[in-house]
Design an enzyme around this catalytic site. Structure first.
Site, PDB file in Angstrom:
ATOM      1  N   ASP A 140      57.940  78.198  21.943  1.00 23.59           N
ATOM      2  CA  ASP A 140      56.627  77.752  21.481  1.00 23.59           C
ATOM      3  C   ASP A 140      55.859  78.852  20.762  1.00 23.59           C
ATOM      4  O   ASP A 140      55.008  78.574  19.917  1.00 23.59           O
ATOM      5  CB  ASP A 140      55.797  77.265  22.673  1.00 23.59           C
ATOM      6  CG  ASP A 140      55.862  75.766  22.845  1.00 23.59           C
ATOM      7  OD1 ASP A 140      56.669  75.127  22.156  1.00 23.59           O
ATOM      8  OD2 ASP A 140      55.108  75.226  23.677  1.00 23.59           O
ATOM      9  N   GLU A 346      58.445  67.238  18.372  1.00 23.54           N
ATOM     10  CA  GLU A 346      58.917  68.489  18.952  1.00 23.54           C
ATOM     11  C   GLU A 346      60.388  68.425  19.346  1.00 23.54           C
ATOM     12  O   GLU A 346      61.153  69.367  19.116  1.00 23.54           O
ATOM     13  CB  GLU A 346      58.056  68.854  20.161  1.00 23.54           C
ATOM     14  CG  GLU A 346      56.626  69.201  19.791  1.00 23.54           C
ATOM     15  CD  GLU A 346      55.701  69.273  20.976  1.00 23.54           C
ATOM     16  OE1 GLU A 346      55.412  70.386  21.445  1.00 23.54           O
ATOM     17  OE2 GLU A 346      55.259  68.201  21.451  1.00 23.54           O
TER      18      GLU A 346
END
Length: 360
Positions: A140, A346
């Protein structure tokens, strides 16, 4: 013979989400275990069944069992790809997981104590069951590795004992996916793009020429915008007072789990619940969320030297017309600019990054 499917695993403390992609990177199945720590549930596609999930190991076992009932075993996969929250300063790109990369993820536990241990547990569980199966990790924090030092560094002394205390930024996989997919709507990627990932965790990012140059989250995912249960912006002096008053553990719990929309409204951390409530506190919580999103956006616009477009993603960003409109209204001083709503992707971003690693 290696299979063609890639399984993406997003392991958290209370839930584990997985998505299965075929050789063309088309999603074919989602399996999620929720309520870890007691009697939870395993959801396969649209079907859900209760399950005893005392810990993450049990949740992973339940997910692997649900996969096998769909005719998919770990040994039949091409690879497993993991979302890892924190890669520190060393892991700024996707990696195939080797002993050295696993250790580097472990070295970041102090930076993400609520997240990285769960990612490692999932990595180790797969290794135990299928030791020869390739595993990959996407981070991330990686998308924000392009943030310049002037925006990254806190005004702290340059001392060895303070190493690692800097702004890292998060939601990077979501922003990377947005950069990849937005041109399908806009025709081209806007040069100066203000991006909002709005959900239970919320952040905004200044994306200049496709790269992150500033973001609202910092050393941890706690800072920045008002969030579902996280406080967002708060003065360090107030945190010091809370630590003296409540102690470290209670302060950490307060700031991470009892603040944000939940703390302001006294009702819920779920924006849908608040939008359907007519209480003054619920309205104030919504207004606070939108005000700080727009206010901190101003600093990101300054970091880019202007604004060409705004994009929203995440659960709230995609689904709440009320929130998007309120934030855009507060940015109307910038004049006219296009705005876009982009579905969060994602998992497919992680699968695509793993596929690229496996083919190079």
């Amino acid at each position: 013979m290696a299979g063609t499917h890639i399984l993406v695993i997003n392991a958290g403390s209370s839930s584990i989400k997985t998505a299965l992609f075929d050789g063309d990177l088309a999603e074919v199945l989602r399996i999620e275990a929720t309520g870890i720590g007691g009697i939870g549930a395993v959801k396969t596609g649209a079907a859900s069944e209760p399950a005893d999930l005392p810990d993450n190991a049990a949740a992973l076992a339940a997910i692997f069992d649900a996969l096998s009932r769909q005719g998919i075993t770990l040994t039949s996969l091409r690879a497993v790809a993991h979302r890892v929250v924190h890669g520190g300063t060393a892991l700024t790109a996707p990696h195939r997981i080797t002993p050295a990369i696993r250790q580097a993820i472990a070295d970041c536990i102090s930076l993400a104590p609520l997240h990285n241990p769960h990612h490692l547990a999932a990595i180790d569980a797969v290794s135990a069951l299928a030791p020869d199966l390739p595993q990959c990790a996407s981070f991330d924090t990686a998308f924000h590795a392009t943030i310049p030092d002037i925006a990254r560094r806190y005004a702290l002394p340059d001392r060895p004992d303070l190493a690692g205390l800097q702004r890292y930024g998060f939601h990077g996989t979501s922003y990377a996916a947005l950069v990849r997919t937005l041109p399908q709507q806009s025709g081209t990627l806007p040069k100066r793009l203000l991006a909002f990932h709005l959900g239970n965790g919320a952040s905004a990012c200044a994306i200049l020429d496709g790269q992150s140059v500033a973001t609202t989250m910092g050393y941890s995912p706690l800072s920045g915008l008002t969030m579902g249960t996280r406080v967002g912006e708060i003065d360090a002096g107030a945190v010091l007072r809370l630590v003296r008053q409540l102690g470290l553990d209670q302060t950490e719990t307060l700031l991470n789990h009892h603040s944000g929309l939940l703390g302001l409204s006294g009702i819920s951390s779920d924006m849908r619940t608040l939008e359907n409530s007519d209480t003054p506190k619920a309205r104030f919580a919504i207004d606070h969320f939108c005000y700080w999103a727009a206010r901190q956006a101003g600093s990101l616009i300054a970091a880019m030297g202007g604004l060409d477009a705004v994009a929203f993603t995440g659960g709230i960003g995609e689904n709440s017309t009320l929130i998007r409109t309120a934030v855009l209204d507060k940015l109307s001083w910038m004049g006219k600019f296009p705005s876009y709503t982009v579905a969060a992707q994602e998992e497919i971003q992680i699968a695509g990054e793993a596929n690229a690693l496996l083919t190079t």
